[in-house]
Motif scaffolding. Structure first.
Motif, PDB file in Angstrom:
ATOM      1  N   MET A  59       0.845  -1.171   0.000  1.00 50.87           N
ATOM      2  CA  MET A  59       0.000   0.000   0.000  1.00 50.87           C
ATOM      3  C   MET A  59       0.895   1.240   0.000  1.00 50.87           C
ATOM      4  SD  MET A  59      -2.678   1.375   2.887  1.00 50.87           S
ATOM      5  CE  MET A  59      -4.106   0.613   2.178  1.00 50.87           C
ATOM      6  N   PRO A  60       0.618   2.172  -0.876  1.00 52.93           N
ATOM      7  CA  PRO A  60       1.402   3.408  -0.884  1.00 52.93           C
ATOM      8  C   PRO A  60       1.275   4.142   0.456  1.00 52.93           C
ATOM      9  CG  PRO A  60       0.082   3.226  -2.882  1.00 52.93           C
ATOM     10  CD  PRO A  60      -0.358   2.118  -1.958  1.00 52.93           C
ATOM     11  N   GLY A  61       2.391   4.591   0.976  1.00 51.23           N
ATOM     12  CA  GLY A  61       2.391   5.318   2.234  1.00 51.23           C
ATOM     13  C   GLY A  61       2.235   4.459   3.477  1.00 51.23           C
ATOM     14  N   ALA A  62       2.359   3.141   3.324  1.00 48.53           N
ATOM     15  CA  ALA A  62       2.133   2.234   4.460  1.00 48.53           C
ATOM     16  C   ALA A  62       3.029   2.543   5.662  1.00 48.53           C
ATOM     17  CB  ALA A  62       2.286   0.780   4.013  1.00 48.53           C
ATOM     18  N   PRO A  63       4.327   2.775   5.483  1.00 48.56           N
ATOM     19  CA  PRO A  63       5.151   3.074   6.665  1.00 48.56           C
ATOM     20  C   PRO A  63       4.666   4.317   7.424  1.00 48.56           C
ATOM     21  CG  PRO A  63       6.554   2.471   4.833  1.00 48.56           C
ATOM     22  CD  PRO A  63       5.157   2.636   4.282  1.00 48.56           C
ATOM     23  N   ALA A  64       4.270   5.337   6.707  1.00 47.42           N
ATOM     24  CA  ALA A  64       3.772   6.556   7.359  1.00 47.42           C
ATOM     25  C   ALA A  64       2.460   6.294   8.102  1.00 47.42           C
ATOM     26  CB  ALA A  64       3.591   7.668   6.334  1.00 47.42           C
ATOM     27  N   ILE A  65       1.616   5.441   7.536  1.00 51.10           N
ATOM     28  CA  ILE A  65       0.346   5.094   8.196  1.00 51.10           C
ATOM     29  C   ILE A  65       0.629   4.347   9.495  1.00 51.10           C
ATOM     30  CG2 ILE A  65      -1.740   3.659   8.021  1.00 51.10           C
ATOM     31  CD1 ILE A  65      -1.678   4.319   4.966  1.00 51.10           C
TER      32      ILE A  65
ATOM     33  N   TRP B 259       1.578  -4.882  10.040  1.00 47.38           N
ATOM     34  CA  TRP B 259       0.535  -4.153   9.306  1.00 47.38           C
ATOM     35  C   TRP B 259      -0.046  -2.983  10.097  1.00 47.38           C
ATOM     36  CZ3 TRP B 259       1.143  -5.842   4.662  1.00 47.38           C
ATOM     37  CH2 TRP B 259       1.519  -7.168   4.446  1.00 47.38           C
ATOM     38  N   SER B 260      -0.008  -3.057  11.428  1.00 48.54           N
ATOM     39  CA  SER B 260      -0.640  -2.020  12.254  1.00 48.54           C
ATOM     40  C   SER B 260       0.334  -0.968  12.765  1.00 48.54           C
ATOM     41  CB  SER B 260      -1.338  -2.659  13.459  1.00 48.54           C
ATOM     42  OG  SER B 260      -0.382  -3.139  14.390  1.00 48.54           O
TER      43      SER B 260
ATOM     44  N   LEU C 255       3.347   4.443  11.312  1.00 45.14           N
ATOM     45  CA  LEU C 255       3.943   5.380  12.256  1.00 45.14           C
ATOM     46  C   LEU C 255       2.864   6.278  12.868  1.00 45.14           C
ATOM     47  CD1 LEU C 255       6.460   6.483  13.618  1.00 45.14           C
ATOM     48  CD2 LEU C 255       6.777   7.974  11.635  1.00 45.14           C
ATOM     49  N   ASP C 256       1.923   6.714  12.063  1.00 47.02           N
ATOM     50  CA  ASP C 256       0.820   7.530  12.568  1.00 47.02           C
ATOM     51  C   ASP C 256      -0.033   6.735  13.558  1.00 47.02           C
ATOM     52  OD1 ASP C 256      -0.471  10.085  12.555  1.00 47.02           O
ATOM     53  OD2 ASP C 256      -2.092   9.190  11.382  1.00 47.02           O
ATOM     54  N   ASN C 257      -0.291   5.454  13.234  1.00 51.21           N
ATOM     55  CA  ASN C 257      -1.026   4.591  14.175  1.00 51.21           C
ATOM     56  C   ASN C 257      -0.301   4.528  15.516  1.00 51.21           C
ATOM     57  OD1 ASN C 257      -3.028   3.888  12.313  1.00 51.21           O
ATOM     58  ND2 ASN C 257      -2.043   1.965  11.747  1.00 51.21           N
ATOM     59  N   LEU C 258       1.008   4.286  15.470  1.00 54.94           N
ATOM     60  CA  LEU C 258       1.792   4.169  16.698  1.00 54.94           C
ATOM     61  C   LEU C 258       1.782   5.488  17.464  1.00 54.94           C
ATOM     62  CD1 LEU C 258       3.657   2.597  18.587  1.00 54.94           C
ATOM     63  CD2 LEU C 258       5.575   3.293  17.116  1.00 54.94           C
ATOM     64  N   ARG C 259       1.949   6.581  16.776  1.00 63.09           N
ATOM     65  CA  ARG C 259       1.953   7.895  17.430  1.00 63.09           C
ATOM     66  C   ARG C 259       0.634   8.136  18.168  1.00 63.09           C
ATOM     67  NH1 ARG C 259       3.112  10.740  13.223  1.00 63.09           N
ATOM     68  NH2 ARG C 259       5.341  10.638  13.558  1.00 63.09           N
ATOM     69  N   ARG C 260      -0.471   7.873  17.510  1.00 64.03           N
ATOM     70  CA  ARG C 260      -1.782   8.070  18.151  1.00 64.03           C
ATOM     71  C   ARG C 260      -1.953   7.133  19.346  1.00 64.03           C
ATOM     72  NH1 ARG C 260      -3.697   9.215  12.644  1.00 64.03           N
ATOM     73  NH2 ARG C 260      -4.494  11.335  12.700  1.00 64.03           N
ATOM     74  N   TYR C 261      -1.553   5.880  19.141  1.00 61.16           N
ATOM     75  CA  TYR C 261      -1.655   4.883  20.204  1.00 61.16           C
ATOM     76  C   TYR C 261      -0.899   5.356  21.450  1.00 61.16           C
ATOM     77  CZ  TYR C 261      -0.719   0.462  22.621  1.00 61.16           C
ATOM     78  OH  TYR C 261      -0.599  -0.531  23.563  1.00 61.16           O
TER      79      TYR C 261
ATOM     80  N   LEU D  43      -7.465  -2.549  14.896  1.00 68.61           N
ATOM     81  CA  LEU D  43      -7.562  -1.171  14.402  1.00 68.61           C
ATOM     82  C   LEU D  43      -8.976  -0.883  13.895  1.00 68.61           C
ATOM     83  CD1 LEU D  43      -4.241  -0.771  12.362  1.00 68.61           C
ATOM     84  CD2 LEU D  43      -4.663  -0.183  14.759  1.00 68.61           C
ATOM     85  N   ALA D  44      -9.557  -1.837  13.182  1.00 68.94           N
ATOM     86  CA  ALA D  44     -10.918  -1.657  12.659  1.00 68.94           C
ATOM     87  C   ALA D  44     -11.912  -1.510  13.814  1.00 68.94           C
ATOM     88  CB  ALA D  44     -11.302  -2.839  11.770  1.00 68.94           C
ATOM     89  N   ARG D  45     -11.709  -2.273  14.866  1.00 63.01           N
ATOM     90  CA  ARG D  45     -12.582  -2.195  16.035  1.00 63.01           C
ATOM     91  C   ARG D  45     -12.451  -0.836  16.719  1.00 63.01           C
ATOM     92  NH1 ARG D  45     -11.311  -3.772  20.998  1.00 63.01           N
ATOM     93  NH2 ARG D  45      -9.471  -4.890  20.287  1.00 63.01           N
ATOM     94  N   TRP D  46     -11.214  -0.297  16.753  1.00 65.86           N
ATOM     95  CA  TRP D  46     -10.986   1.011  17.365  1.00 65.86           C
ATOM     96  C   TRP D  46     -11.528   2.140  16.499  1.00 65.86           C
ATOM     97  CZ3 TRP D  46      -5.112   0.249  18.691  1.00 65.86           C
ATOM     98  CH2 TRP D  46      -4.991  -0.727  19.699  1.00 65.86           C
ATOM     99  N   GLY D  47     -11.585   1.914  15.180  1.00 64.53           N
ATOM    100  CA  GLY D  47     -12.114   2.928  14.271  1.00 64.53           C
ATOM    101  C   GLY D  47     -11.100   3.988  13.880  1.00 64.53           C
ATOM    102  N   LEU D  48     -11.568   4.916  13.073  1.00 63.67           N
ATOM    103  CA  LEU D  48     -10.713   6.006  12.609  1.00 63.67           C
ATOM    104  C   LEU D  48     -10.268   6.852  13.792  1.00 63.67           C
ATOM    105  CD1 LEU D  48     -12.630   7.040   9.381  1.00 63.67           C
ATOM    106  CD2 LEU D  48     -10.474   5.790   9.536  1.00 63.67           C
ATOM    107  N   PRO D  49      -9.073   7.324  13.745  1.00 59.91           N
ATOM    108  CA  PRO D  49      -8.170   7.506  12.617  1.00 59.91           C
ATOM    109  C   PRO D  49      -7.229   6.336  12.353  1.00 59.91           C
ATOM    110  CG  PRO D  49      -7.278   8.651  14.490  1.00 59.91           C
ATOM    111  CD  PRO D  49      -8.587   8.030  14.938  1.00 59.91           C
ATOM    112  N   TYR D  50      -7.358   5.242  13.111  1.00 57.80           N
ATOM    113  CA  TYR D  50      -6.491   4.083  12.890  1.00 57.80           C
ATOM    114  C   TYR D  50      -6.790   3.436  11.546  1.00 57.80           C
ATOM    115  CZ  TYR D  50      -5.146   4.415  17.769  1.00 57.80           C
ATOM    116  OH  TYR D  50      -4.657   4.852  18.972  1.00 57.80           O
ATOM    117  N   ARG D  51      -5.707   2.997  10.861  1.00 59.11           N
ATOM    118  CA  ARG D  51      -5.875   2.344   9.561  1.00 59.11           C
ATOM    119  C   ARG D  51      -4.877   1.208   9.405  1.00 59.11           C
ATOM    120  NH1 ARG D  51      -5.396   6.465   4.862  1.00 59.11           N
ATOM    121  NH2 ARG D  51      -3.292   6.504   5.684  1.00 59.11           N
ATOM    122  N   GLY D  52      -5.312   0.163   8.737  1.00 56.47           N
ATOM    123  CA  GLY D  52      -4.430  -0.947   8.389  1.00 56.47           C
ATOM    124  C   GLY D  52      -3.681  -0.634   7.115  1.00 56.47           C
TER     125      GLY D  52
END
Length: 151
Positions: free
Chosen positions: A1-7, A38-39, A9-15, A49-58
């Protein structure tokens, strides 16, 4: 997926932001191919991530429901039952996913070198200081100074 590493990292930052005041840290060995790969979050799959909802993304492609990580399923189920999902930071000593050469969808035990390198960073998450009571104020102050300098 394009931009996957940034996604990821964003997941981890929010977490981590959501758990900034968490009183507990649970440390695992290494990232797995069905979860953190993947997460971006230890013991956490795309289904979490899906259970937690946005802004989290796989970040996987071709799996409509995303990956489910067996150990993470157990961990998150217990945290949910205890009402402690945001009271614990989940972390891995080896944050990179170790896999067998040519088989990225596999898990291998991390090497001693990988564990040693990861442990250096994991130890920085843990602050050990003497309690200030019973004539411990000076040792407590020095321990906090060291911890805040990341010595």
């Amino acid at each position: 997926m394009p931009g996957a590493p940034a996604i990821r990292l964003d997941n981890l930052r929010r977490y981590l932001e959501e758990r900034a005041a968490a009183p507990a840290l649970a440390v695992g060995e290494a990232a797995g191919y069905q979860g953190m790969r993947w997460s971006g979050i230890a013991f956490t799959s795309e289904r979490d991530l899906a259970r937690w909802g946005l802004p989290y993304r796989g970040t996987s492609i071709g799996r409509p429901r995303g990956w489910s990580e067996p150990s993470g399923t157990i961990v998150h189920k217990l945290l949910d039952q205890l009402g402690a999902e945001r009271a614990v930071v989940l972390w891995n000593t080896v944050p990179a996913h170790p896999f067998f050469p040519g088989r990225p969808l596999s898990n291998r035990r991390p090497t001693a070198e990988e564990i040693g390198e990861g442990a250096r960073y994991t130890r920085r998450l843990i602050v050990y200081v003497r309690h200030p009571a019973n004539a411990g104020a000076t040792a407590f102050a020095e321990g906090m100074r060291r911890a805040l300098r990341n010595d």
